[in-house]
Design an enzyme around this catalytic site. Structure first.
Site, PDB file in Angstrom:
ATOM      1  CG  ASN A   9      34.018   7.334 -34.583  1.00  0.00           C
ATOM      2  OD1 ASN A   9      34.730   8.058 -35.082  1.00  0.00           O
ATOM      3  ND2 ASN A   9      33.636   7.188 -33.540  1.00  0.00           N
ATOM      4  CE  LYS A  11      35.785   4.520 -32.371  1.00  0.00           C
ATOM      5  NZ  LYS A  11      35.612   3.458 -31.029  1.00  0.00           N
ATOM      6  N   GLY A 173      34.599  -1.296 -29.301  1.00  0.00           N
ATOM      7  CA  GLY A 173      35.704  -1.720 -29.588  1.00  0.00           C
ATOM      8  C   GLY A 173      35.983  -3.235 -28.944  1.00  0.00           C
ATOM      9  CB  SER A 212      31.030  -4.631 -31.081  1.00  0.00           C
ATOM     10  OG  SER A 212      32.087  -4.515 -30.440  1.00  0.00           O
TER      11      SER A 212
END
Ligand code: PGA
Length: 250
Positions: A9, A11, A173, A212
Protein backbone atom coordinates in the site's frame (compact mmCIF):
# COMPACT_ATOMS: atom_id res chain seq x y z
CA UNK A 1 -6.07 -22.12 1.57
CA UNK A 2 -5.00 -19.95 -1.39
CA UNK A 3 -1.41 -18.66 -1.53
CA UNK A 4 -0.64 -15.95 1.04
CA UNK A 5 -1.09 -12.42 -0.26
CA UNK A 6 1.55 -9.75 0.30
CA UNK A 7 0.16 -6.38 -0.78
CA UNK A 8 1.99 -3.07 -0.99
CA UNK A 9 0.00 0.00 0.00
CA UNK A 10 2.00 2.95 -1.29
CA UNK A 11 -0.57 5.45 0.01
CA UNK A 12 0.04 8.98 -1.36
CA UNK A 13 3.65 8.30 -2.35
CA UNK A 14 5.61 7.98 -5.61
CA UNK A 15 5.07 9.88 -8.81
CA UNK A 16 4.81 8.10 -12.16
CA UNK A 17 8.57 8.03 -12.77
CA UNK A 18 9.30 6.67 -9.29
CA UNK A 19 6.60 4.02 -9.69
CA UNK A 20 7.99 2.88 -13.03
CA UNK A 21 11.50 2.66 -11.64
CA UNK A 22 10.35 0.58 -8.64
CA UNK A 23 8.33 -1.83 -10.75
CA UNK A 24 11.01 -2.27 -13.38
CA UNK A 25 13.49 -3.35 -10.72
CA UNK A 26 11.04 -5.31 -8.61
CA UNK A 27 9.68 -7.21 -11.61
CA UNK A 28 13.01 -8.97 -12.08
CA UNK A 29 13.48 -9.97 -8.46
CA UNK A 30 9.81 -10.97 -8.11
CA UNK A 31 10.45 -14.00 -10.35
CA UNK A 32 12.10 -15.62 -7.33
CA UNK A 33 8.99 -15.23 -5.17
CA UNK A 34 7.08 -18.48 -5.36
CA UNK A 35 5.17 -18.82 -2.11
CA UNK A 36 3.11 -15.66 -2.12
CA UNK A 37 0.88 -13.71 -4.42
CA UNK A 38 2.09 -10.11 -4.82
CA UNK A 39 -0.11 -7.06 -5.28
CA UNK A 40 1.08 -3.48 -5.61
CA UNK A 41 -1.36 -0.66 -4.86
CA UNK A 42 0.15 2.57 -6.22
CA UNK A 43 -1.61 5.95 -6.41
CA UNK A 44 -4.24 6.21 -9.16
CA UNK A 45 -1.93 8.27 -11.37
CA UNK A 46 0.57 5.40 -11.64
CA UNK A 47 -1.86 2.51 -12.18
CA UNK A 48 -1.85 2.53 -15.94
CA UNK A 49 1.93 2.70 -16.33
CA UNK A 50 2.50 0.07 -13.67
CA UNK A 51 -0.04 -2.17 -15.37
CA UNK A 52 1.89 -2.01 -18.64
CA UNK A 53 5.12 -3.10 -16.94
CA UNK A 54 3.74 -5.99 -14.89
CA UNK A 55 2.25 -7.76 -17.92
CA UNK A 56 3.59 -11.32 -18.03
CA UNK A 57 4.85 -11.19 -14.44
CA UNK A 58 3.40 -12.62 -11.23
CA UNK A 59 2.61 -9.13 -9.88
CA UNK A 60 -0.98 -7.93 -9.64
CA UNK A 61 -2.11 -4.38 -9.10
CA UNK A 62 -4.72 -2.83 -6.89
CA UNK A 63 -6.18 0.57 -6.09
CA UNK A 64 -6.35 2.16 -2.66
CA UNK A 65 -9.95 3.32 -2.87
CA UNK A 66 -12.89 3.68 -5.28
CA UNK A 67 -16.37 5.13 -5.59
CA UNK A 68 -19.27 2.68 -5.65
CA UNK A 69 -21.00 4.09 -8.76
CA UNK A 70 -19.91 3.02 -12.26
CA UNK A 71 -19.89 6.62 -13.56
CA UNK A 72 -21.64 9.96 -13.13
CA UNK A 73 -21.37 13.38 -11.53
CA UNK A 74 -18.99 12.61 -8.67
CA UNK A 75 -16.22 15.14 -9.08
CA UNK A 76 -12.84 13.83 -8.03
CA UNK A 77 -13.89 10.20 -7.72
CA UNK A 78 -12.70 7.05 -9.52
CA UNK A 79 -15.12 4.27 -10.47
CA UNK A 80 -14.71 0.49 -10.49
CA UNK A 81 -14.97 0.48 -14.30
CA UNK A 82 -12.03 2.87 -14.46
CA UNK A 83 -10.03 0.65 -12.12
CA UNK A 84 -10.74 -2.40 -14.29
CA UNK A 85 -9.72 -0.38 -17.32
CA UNK A 86 -6.41 0.44 -15.62
CA UNK A 87 -5.81 -3.28 -14.91
CA UNK A 88 -6.74 -3.57 -11.23
CA UNK A 89 -7.38 -6.99 -9.73
CA UNK A 90 -7.63 -5.64 -6.20
CA UNK A 91 -8.95 -2.64 -4.33
CA UNK A 92 -8.25 -1.72 -0.71
CA UNK A 93 -11.48 -0.66 0.99
CA UNK A 94 -12.15 0.75 4.43
CA UNK A 95 -8.55 1.59 5.28
CA UNK A 96 -8.41 3.30 8.68
CA UNK A 97 -6.99 6.45 7.06
CA UNK A 98 -10.10 6.63 4.86
CA UNK A 99 -12.31 6.00 7.87
CA UNK A 100 -10.50 8.62 9.97
CA UNK A 101 -9.73 11.46 7.53
CA UNK A 102 -12.52 11.03 4.99
CA UNK A 103 -15.33 9.97 7.30
CA UNK A 104 -15.92 6.63 5.61
CA UNK A 105 -18.29 4.52 7.67
CA UNK A 106 -19.23 0.86 7.48
CA UNK A 107 -22.35 1.63 5.44
CA UNK A 108 -20.35 3.39 2.72
CA UNK A 109 -17.66 0.71 2.75
CA UNK A 110 -20.40 -1.90 2.34
CA UNK A 111 -21.64 -0.14 -0.82
CA UNK A 112 -18.10 -0.03 -2.18
CA UNK A 113 -17.59 -3.73 -1.44
CA UNK A 114 -20.78 -4.69 -3.25
CA UNK A 115 -19.78 -2.56 -6.22
CA UNK A 116 -16.22 -3.94 -6.40
CA UNK A 117 -17.54 -7.50 -6.32
CA UNK A 118 -20.10 -6.75 -9.04
CA UNK A 119 -17.22 -5.46 -11.19
CA UNK A 120 -14.92 -8.43 -10.52
CA UNK A 121 -12.40 -6.52 -8.46
CA UNK A 122 -11.22 -8.41 -5.38
CA UNK A 123 -11.64 -6.27 -2.29
CA UNK A 124 -9.14 -6.11 0.54
CA UNK A 125 -11.38 -5.06 3.42
CA UNK A 126 -9.54 -3.36 6.28
CA UNK A 127 -10.71 -3.58 9.87
CA UNK A 128 -8.95 -2.64 13.08
CA UNK A 129 -9.31 -1.05 16.50
CA UNK A 130 -7.80 2.17 17.83
CA UNK A 131 -5.44 2.17 20.79
CA UNK A 132 -8.07 3.50 23.15
CA UNK A 133 -10.49 0.77 22.09
CA UNK A 134 -7.86 -1.90 22.71
CA UNK A 135 -7.09 -0.46 26.11
CA UNK A 136 -10.80 -0.52 26.96
CA UNK A 137 -11.06 -4.18 25.93
CA UNK A 138 -13.31 -3.30 22.99
CA UNK A 139 -11.16 -4.87 20.25
CA UNK A 140 -13.42 -7.83 19.49
CA UNK A 141 -16.58 -5.71 19.60
CA UNK A 142 -15.09 -3.16 17.22
CA UNK A 143 -13.93 -5.82 14.75
CA UNK A 144 -17.28 -7.61 14.93
CA UNK A 145 -19.17 -4.37 14.27
CA UNK A 146 -16.96 -3.42 11.32
CA UNK A 147 -17.08 -6.85 9.77
CA UNK A 148 -20.80 -7.57 10.14
CA UNK A 149 -21.81 -4.12 8.91
CA UNK A 150 -19.37 -4.04 6.00
CA UNK A 151 -20.47 -7.52 4.87
CA UNK A 152 -24.23 -6.80 4.97
CA UNK A 153 -26.14 -8.29 2.02
CA UNK A 154 -23.02 -9.92 0.60
CA UNK A 155 -23.68 -13.53 -0.27
CA UNK A 156 -21.38 -16.46 0.30
CA UNK A 157 -20.10 -16.69 -3.27
CA UNK A 158 -19.05 -13.05 -3.20
CA UNK A 159 -17.72 -13.19 0.33
CA UNK A 160 -15.24 -15.85 -0.82
CA UNK A 161 -13.52 -13.25 -2.99
CA UNK A 162 -12.84 -10.85 -0.13
CA UNK A 163 -9.49 -10.67 1.66
CA UNK A 164 -9.75 -9.31 5.20
CA UNK A 165 -6.88 -7.11 6.41
CA UNK A 166 -6.59 -6.78 10.17
CA UNK A 167 -4.81 -3.49 10.76
CA UNK A 168 -4.76 -2.27 14.35
CA UNK A 169 -4.79 1.51 13.98
CA UNK A 170 -2.16 1.93 16.71
CA UNK A 171 0.30 -0.17 14.68
CA UNK A 172 -0.02 1.70 11.37
CA UNK A 173 3.00 3.81 10.53
CA UNK A 174 4.12 3.82 14.15
CA UNK A 175 6.89 1.23 13.94
CA UNK A 176 5.06 -0.65 16.70
CA UNK A 177 3.62 -3.80 15.14
CA UNK A 178 1.15 -6.02 16.94
CA UNK A 179 3.00 -8.98 18.40
CA UNK A 180 2.41 -12.17 16.42
CA UNK A 181 0.31 -13.43 19.36
CA UNK A 182 -1.82 -10.28 19.48
CA UNK A 183 -2.42 -10.45 15.74
CA UNK A 184 -3.13 -14.19 15.81
CA UNK A 185 -5.73 -13.73 18.53
CA UNK A 186 -7.70 -11.28 16.40
CA UNK A 187 -7.22 -13.23 13.15
CA UNK A 188 -8.61 -16.31 14.86
CA UNK A 189 -11.55 -14.29 16.10
CA UNK A 190 -12.19 -12.98 12.57
CA UNK A 191 -12.08 -16.50 11.15
CA UNK A 192 -14.55 -17.65 13.77
CA UNK A 193 -16.86 -14.76 12.96
CA UNK A 194 -16.71 -15.53 9.23
CA UNK A 195 -17.66 -19.12 9.87
CA UNK A 196 -20.71 -17.91 11.78
CA UNK A 197 -21.70 -15.49 9.01
CA UNK A 198 -21.03 -17.93 6.15
CA UNK A 199 -20.66 -21.67 6.45
CA UNK A 200 -17.53 -23.29 5.03
CA UNK A 201 -15.73 -20.30 3.65
CA UNK A 202 -13.61 -19.20 6.55
CA UNK A 203 -10.87 -21.82 5.99
CA UNK A 204 -10.33 -20.40 2.51
CA UNK A 205 -10.57 -16.72 3.33
CA UNK A 206 -7.28 -14.88 3.44
CA UNK A 207 -6.91 -12.84 6.60
CA UNK A 208 -3.82 -10.67 6.26
CA UNK A 209 -2.10 -8.48 8.83
CA UNK A 210 -1.09 -4.83 8.42
CA UNK A 211 0.65 -2.35 10.70
CA UNK A 212 4.43 -1.77 10.75
CA UNK A 213 5.25 -4.97 8.88
CA UNK A 214 8.99 -5.01 8.23
CA UNK A 215 11.59 -7.49 6.94
CA UNK A 216 12.52 -8.32 10.54
CA UNK A 217 9.02 -9.17 11.82
CA UNK A 218 7.28 -10.75 8.81
CA UNK A 219 8.51 -14.27 9.47
CA UNK A 220 7.17 -14.46 13.02
CA UNK A 221 3.85 -13.00 11.90
CA UNK A 222 3.54 -15.46 9.01
CA UNK A 223 4.33 -18.37 11.33
CA UNK A 224 0.96 -17.90 13.03
CA UNK A 225 -1.80 -20.30 11.99
CA UNK A 226 -4.31 -17.65 10.98
CA UNK A 227 -2.10 -15.03 9.31
CA UNK A 228 -2.31 -15.46 5.54
CA UNK A 229 -0.30 -12.51 4.31
CA UNK A 230 0.42 -8.85 4.91
CA UNK A 231 -0.62 -5.37 3.88
CA UNK A 232 2.56 -3.33 3.92
CA UNK A 233 2.74 0.47 3.95
CA UNK A 234 6.04 2.21 4.73
CA UNK A 235 8.25 -0.82 4.12
CA UNK A 236 6.75 -1.38 0.67
CA UNK A 237 8.23 1.86 -0.64
CA UNK A 238 11.75 0.45 -0.81
CA UNK A 239 12.24 -2.37 -3.31
CA UNK A 240 14.77 -4.22 -1.19
CA UNK A 241 12.60 -4.17 1.96
CA UNK A 242 9.50 -5.19 0.08
CA UNK A 243 11.33 -7.98 -1.70
CA UNK A 244 12.62 -9.29 1.62
CA UNK A 245 9.10 -9.22 3.06
CA UNK A 246 7.75 -11.11 0.05
CA UNK A 247 10.54 -13.69 0.41
CA UNK A 248 9.79 -14.33 4.10
CA UNK A 249 9.66 -18.09 3.57
CA UNK A 250 13.16 -18.44 2.08
P1 PGA B 1 2.50 0.64 7.65
O1 PGA B 1 1.06 0.81 6.95
O2 PGA B 1 3.08 -0.66 7.14
O3 PGA B 1 3.29 1.84 7.22
O4 PGA B 1 2.26 0.59 9.12
C1 PGA B 1 0.20 -0.26 6.75
C2 PGA B 1 -1.09 0.20 6.14
O5 PGA B 1 -1.57 1.29 6.47
O6 PGA B 1 -1.69 -0.49 5.28
Amino acid sequence: MPKPLIAANWKMNKNIEESISFINNFKNSSKKIKNAEIAICPPFTSLNEVNKIIKGSNIKIGAQNMHYEDNGAFTGEISPLMLKDAGCDYVILGHSERREYFNEDNQLINKKLISALKNNINPILCVGEKLEQRENNQTFDVIKGQLTNCLKNINKEDAKKITIAYEPVWAIGTGKNATPEQAEEVHKFIRGLLSKLYSNISENTRIIYGGSVKPNNIKDLMNQDNIDGALVGGASLKEEDFFQICSYSD
